[in-house]
Structures are given as C-alpha cells and as structure tokens.
Write an enzyme that holds these catalytic residues in place. Structure first.
Site, PDB file in Angstrom:
ATOM      1  N   GLY A 278       0.849  -1.199   0.000  1.00 36.77           N
ATOM      2  CA  GLY A 278       0.000   0.000   0.000  1.00 36.77           C
ATOM      3  C   GLY A 278       0.873   1.232   0.000  1.00 36.77           C
ATOM      4  N   CYS A 345     -10.114  22.034  17.563  1.00 36.33           N
ATOM      5  CA  CYS A 345     -10.060  22.431  18.959  1.00 36.33           C
ATOM      6  C   CYS A 345      -9.560  21.343  19.886  1.00 36.33           C
ATOM      7  CB  CYS A 345     -11.433  22.930  19.383  1.00 36.33           C
ATOM      8  SG  CYS A 345     -11.815  24.397  18.438  1.00 36.33           S
TER       9      CYS A 345
HETATM   10  N1  LLP Z   1      -2.028  -6.235   4.000  1.00 38.50           N
HETATM   11  C1  LLP Z   1      -2.651  -6.227   5.182  1.00 38.50           C
HETATM   12  C2  LLP Z   1      -3.304  -7.439   5.654  1.00 38.50           C
HETATM   13  C3  LLP Z   1      -2.658  -5.059   5.950  1.00 38.50           C
HETATM   14  O1  LLP Z   1      -3.259  -5.059   7.133  1.00 38.50           O
HETATM   15  C4  LLP Z   1      -2.008  -3.897   5.479  1.00 38.50           C
HETATM   16  C5  LLP Z   1      -2.007  -2.660   6.262  1.00 38.50           C
HETATM   17  C6  LLP Z   1      -1.388  -3.953   4.223  1.00 38.50           C
HETATM   18  C7  LLP Z   1      -1.400  -5.144   3.518  1.00 38.50           C
HETATM   19  C8  LLP Z   1      -0.685  -2.773   3.610  1.00 38.50           C
HETATM   20  O2  LLP Z   1       0.404  -2.356   4.348  1.00 38.50           O
HETATM   21  P1  LLP Z   1       1.410  -1.266   3.763  1.00 38.50           P
HETATM   22  O3  LLP Z   1       2.115  -1.878   2.579  1.00 38.50           O
HETATM   23  O4  LLP Z   1       0.634  -0.084   3.366  1.00 38.50           O
HETATM   24  O5  LLP Z   1       2.324  -0.983   4.892  1.00 38.50           O
HETATM   25  N2  LLP Z   1      -3.013   3.682   9.132  1.00 38.50           N
HETATM   26  C9  LLP Z   1      -1.641   3.274   9.335  1.00 38.50           C
HETATM   27  C10 LLP Z   1      -1.277   2.049   8.531  1.00 38.50           C
HETATM   28  C11 LLP Z   1      -2.149   0.862   8.812  1.00 38.50           C
HETATM   29  C12 LLP Z   1      -1.803  -0.332   7.994  1.00 38.50           C
HETATM   30  C13 LLP Z   1      -2.817  -1.395   8.170  1.00 38.50           C
HETATM   31  N3  LLP Z   1      -2.588  -2.548   7.397  1.00 38.50           N
HETATM   32  C14 LLP Z   1      -0.720   4.432   9.035  1.00 38.50           C
HETATM   33  O6  LLP Z   1      -1.194   5.502   8.667  1.00 38.50           O
HETATM   34  O7  LLP Z   1       0.497   4.307   9.203  1.00 38.50           O
END
Ligand code: LLP
Length: 421
Positions: A278, A345
């Site tokens: 992602g 706020c």
């Molecule tokens: N696959 C699964 C099962 C996941 O839970 C996630 C992310 C991904 C793939 C993708 O991960 P990436 O390649 O993006 O690291 N809101 C948080 C990040 C939460 C990620 C949750 N899972 C932030 O803003 O850092």
C-alpha cells in the site's frame, strides 16, 4: 523520484504548479501524481519478480481507496487487497480482475463473505478457525468453493509503531504459527473451502527487512510442513508493510532490496507469490496541499503556523506521532522554527513541533509530503469540517478525483425525530 519538484522556486506536481490547483479547487486538498503511482507500481512489480516466480500484486486499498488511484493500479496490472465489503465494491468498480482480489481482515461478516463469493474473488485470507467455519458454511450452502489462504501470526516484532504492528502473538491478526498446520488440515477437510495457500503480514512502515525475512522463513517452514502432510500449497501471500521515506535524507530498504530478499528466501518454494503493498506505492505519490491561515506569535515559544488542513484531513501525526515533511509551494531564503497546527479544537491537532521550515506567513501555500497513503483514506469530518477533496495530476493536466464533501452535505444525512419537537 516522486514527480513533486520545484521549478523556478515553485512546487509542481508533474507539470502542474500546485498554486494553480489551490486556486481552482481550494485547500486543503490531496494531490496525487499519476506518473508517481505508475512508477512506484512498476518498480515494485519488477523488484518482486526478480526471483522468477509467478507474482500477484494486490494493492492495499485501505492505503488509498480513491477510484482513480485504483484505476491506475489496475492499468499497472495490480489486483487489490481489501478488508471490507466497501473496499471490495471499490476494487470491482475500478475494474480489478476478481481473481486478483484478496480479502483480508479479522472481522469479515457474512454479507461480505457472500459478496466475495458472488464476485469470485481469488482468495480469502482466513484469520481464525471460527471464520473458516463460517465461510465454509456460507460457500457450501451456495454450492460454491471459496479459494482460501490461512493467515498466520508468526510472533515477530516488526519494529514499527505499536498501533500498526500486526505480527506479534498479542495482536488480533492471523492464527498462531504453532497451531497453523493442524488448523489448515481441519479447514481443508471442510466443504466449500479450497485451501490453496498461506499468508502473513506483520505490520506497516517497516524500516528494516530483518523482521520480514524472519516471518517469510517461518512461512516457508510451514509450507514444507503442510506439503509433507500431503496438502497442496500453490500460493504464498507475503503481505505488505515495506516502509517509505517520511523525512528527507532517511534511508529505508528499497523495493529492489526487498525483492532480492524475497527471491533468496522463497527460492525453491514453487508457489505463486502474492504481495499486498500500500504505502510503498501510494505514500510518496501524494501530498496534502494546505494554506497558512495565520501565524500566531506567543511570547517565549516558537510561533504557531496555523494551516487550513487539520487532524481530520491527515490523522497520522495526531494518531501515531508521524512525521510529514512540510514544504512551501514557493521557495524563499528566510527560515523559521515553528509549531505547525490545524484549526481543530484540541492540542492533538499538531502536525509538527519546533520544526525548522521555510518562513511562512498568512496566505502562503505549503504541502505535507508522503500523504498519498493513509491520508484521505483516514479523513473524518471532525469539527464539522467536511471531507477533504482529492485531485490527480497527469503531466500538464489535472482532475478532481474526489469532490470536497461539504459540512452541509454531511448534515443533510442527519435527521431530527419528530418527538424532539
Ligand atoms: N495487508 C494487510 C493485511 C494489511 O493489514 C495492510 C495494512 C497492508 C497489507 C498494507 O500495508 P502497507 O504496505 O501499506 O504498509 N493507518 C496506518 C497504517 C495501517 C496499515 C494497516 N494494514 C498508518 O497511517 O500508518
């Protein structure tokens, strides 16, 4: 290289001056670069193909679910990693091939499972035996076979922020690695389930490859154990998690280094390798464009640069203490040290404290970098601020890819019952 750069002291996205977007669309607004998304997708796909295995790259929709972004990913041959019926519908609407859609998540509900079966998605990542039993019953009742992988929890510390770690024993994700083989066997014996593989994802924004490697080694051992017990394992899903640079000068593992490690560890596995990236695709393909409302000077401390973006638009600093580089749209030589805050706020609405930046005054435009992933997707309407707009740039043109949802549109969905009259 992310296609956000200065030309004659003026920050551009590809060939479009960001000032023009601010003028036409208003601020705050997320700006994505089509070229950067494509470049990151290609670099990643090539990197994980190094070992010669068949690969499926499934973009983690949660990082940026915008339909235009998903369309770019589809054009690059990516499928989707989804975690809800809503994300599944988006992936399908963007034209992602169903067989390249993976459904992850610990709380899949019956209608969501049915929607996945209706669409004929490639893989459900089962996160518990209870979930497997439920999916089996739903699929069998419909006379269908759900194609599945078992997600394991390898009990490995990803070394990232605790709120985005998913591979430790105490986390809710996956099944304990030591229980995985017998559970896989029980699930494989159920009607309606076709167990084709195993999956792992230990966390996000990983700054080191070592924990990923350790998790993949465990997954490889499990594959060998399952095969020795007579199961066929054709797919290994290695999840997402590769971190990106949030601060100019930071050194993180590159997709090439990640791909080389994957090729080394998975040598001889003889499976299709699946990936769920992602952030590494979308993070540095987007910025949050904002305007300084005013600079508030207090005695005895750095001034507050108050911008029109807030924690409801970009939650990561408030939620995880995350760092996002803050850069002016127009360069100038003077500098200042500032606390960068939004209008909301609560004191948590702080993007940076004591940050050395280019000097800013009321009306100046600036961007928060690395905002293409987990930016707009985590926005809310807190303080009745509406939902932030999104724009995509393509060379010298740009388009609004998500309208700003006004506070009026949000309150239009609310009702005051008669009995309150
Ligand atoms: N696959 C699964 C099962 C996941 O839970 C996630 C992310 C991904 C793939 C993708 O991960 P990436 O390649 O993006 O690291 N809101 C948080 C990040 C939460 C990620 C949750 N899972 C932030 O803003 O850092």
């Amino acid at each position: 290289m992310d296609h956000f750069h200065y030309r004659d002291g003026e920050l551009h996205a590809e060939d479009v001056p960001l000032a023009r977007i601010a003028e036409q669309i208003g601020t705050p607004v997320y700006v994505y670069s089509r070229a950067a998304l494509e470049r990151h997708a290609r670099v990643f796909r090539e990197a994980v193909g190094q070992g010669g295995a068949r690969t499926i790259c499934a973009f983690a929709v949660k990082s940026n679910p915008n339909l235009a972004v998903l369309r770019v990913m589809r054009r690059e041959g990516f499928g989707a990693d989804v975690v809800s019926g809503g994300e599944l519908a988006r992936a399908l609407a963007a034209g992602m091939p169903a067989e390249a859609i993976v459904f992850s998540g610990v709380g899949k509900q019956a209608p969501e499972m049915a929607a996945g079966l209706d669409a004929g998605i490639g893989q459900f990542n089962i996160e518990s035996e209870e979930e497997g039993l439920e999916l089996s019953a739903i699929a069998a009742a419909r006379g269908q076979q759900a194609s599945c992988a078992l997600r394991i929890n390898p009990d490995i510390d990803a070394g990232t922020h605790e709120k985005i770690s998913t591979g430790k024993r105490d986390n809710k994700f996956g099944v304990p690695i030591d229980q995985a083989a017998p559970m896989f066997a029980r699930l494989a014996a159920l009607p309606g389930l076709s167990m084709r593989g195993v999956a792992v994802h230990i966390g996000s924004q990983l700054a080191s490859l070592a924990p990923l490697e350790a998790a993949f080694v465990r997954l490889g051992e499990l594959i060998a154990e399952l095969r020795a017990a007579g199961h066929s394992v054709s797919h290994a899903d290695l999840g997402g998690g590769l971190g990106v640079c949030h601060k100019a000068g930071e050194i993180l593992p590159t997709p090439q280094e990640y791909g080389a490690m994957v090729a080394r560890v998975t040598k001889g596995w003889d499976t299709t390798l699946m990936f769920e990236p992602g952030r590494v695709i979308a993070g540095n393909a987007g910025v949050l464009l904002t305007r300084v409302v005013r600079v508030k000077r207090n005695a005895n401390r750095d001034p507050f640069v108050i911008v029109d973006a807030a924690m409801n638009d970009l939650a990561r600093p408030a939620l995880y203490g995350a760092w996002h580089d803050f850069e002016p749209v127009r360069l100038r030589p003077e500098r200042m040290t500032a606390n960068i805050v939004g209008p909301i706020c609560e004191s948590g609405d702080t993007f940076a404290t004591g940050r050395p930046i280019v000097a800013m005054g009321a009306g100046d435009l600036a961007v928060f970098r690395t905002a293409g992933a987990y930016g707009a997707s985590m926005a809310s309407s807190y303080n009745s601020r509406g939902l932030v707009a999104e724009v995509m740039v393509d060379n010298e043109r740009f388009a609004t890819v998500a309208d700003r949802i006004t506070p009026e549109a949000i309150s239009a969905a609310e009702r005051v019952p008669d009995w309150l009259d």
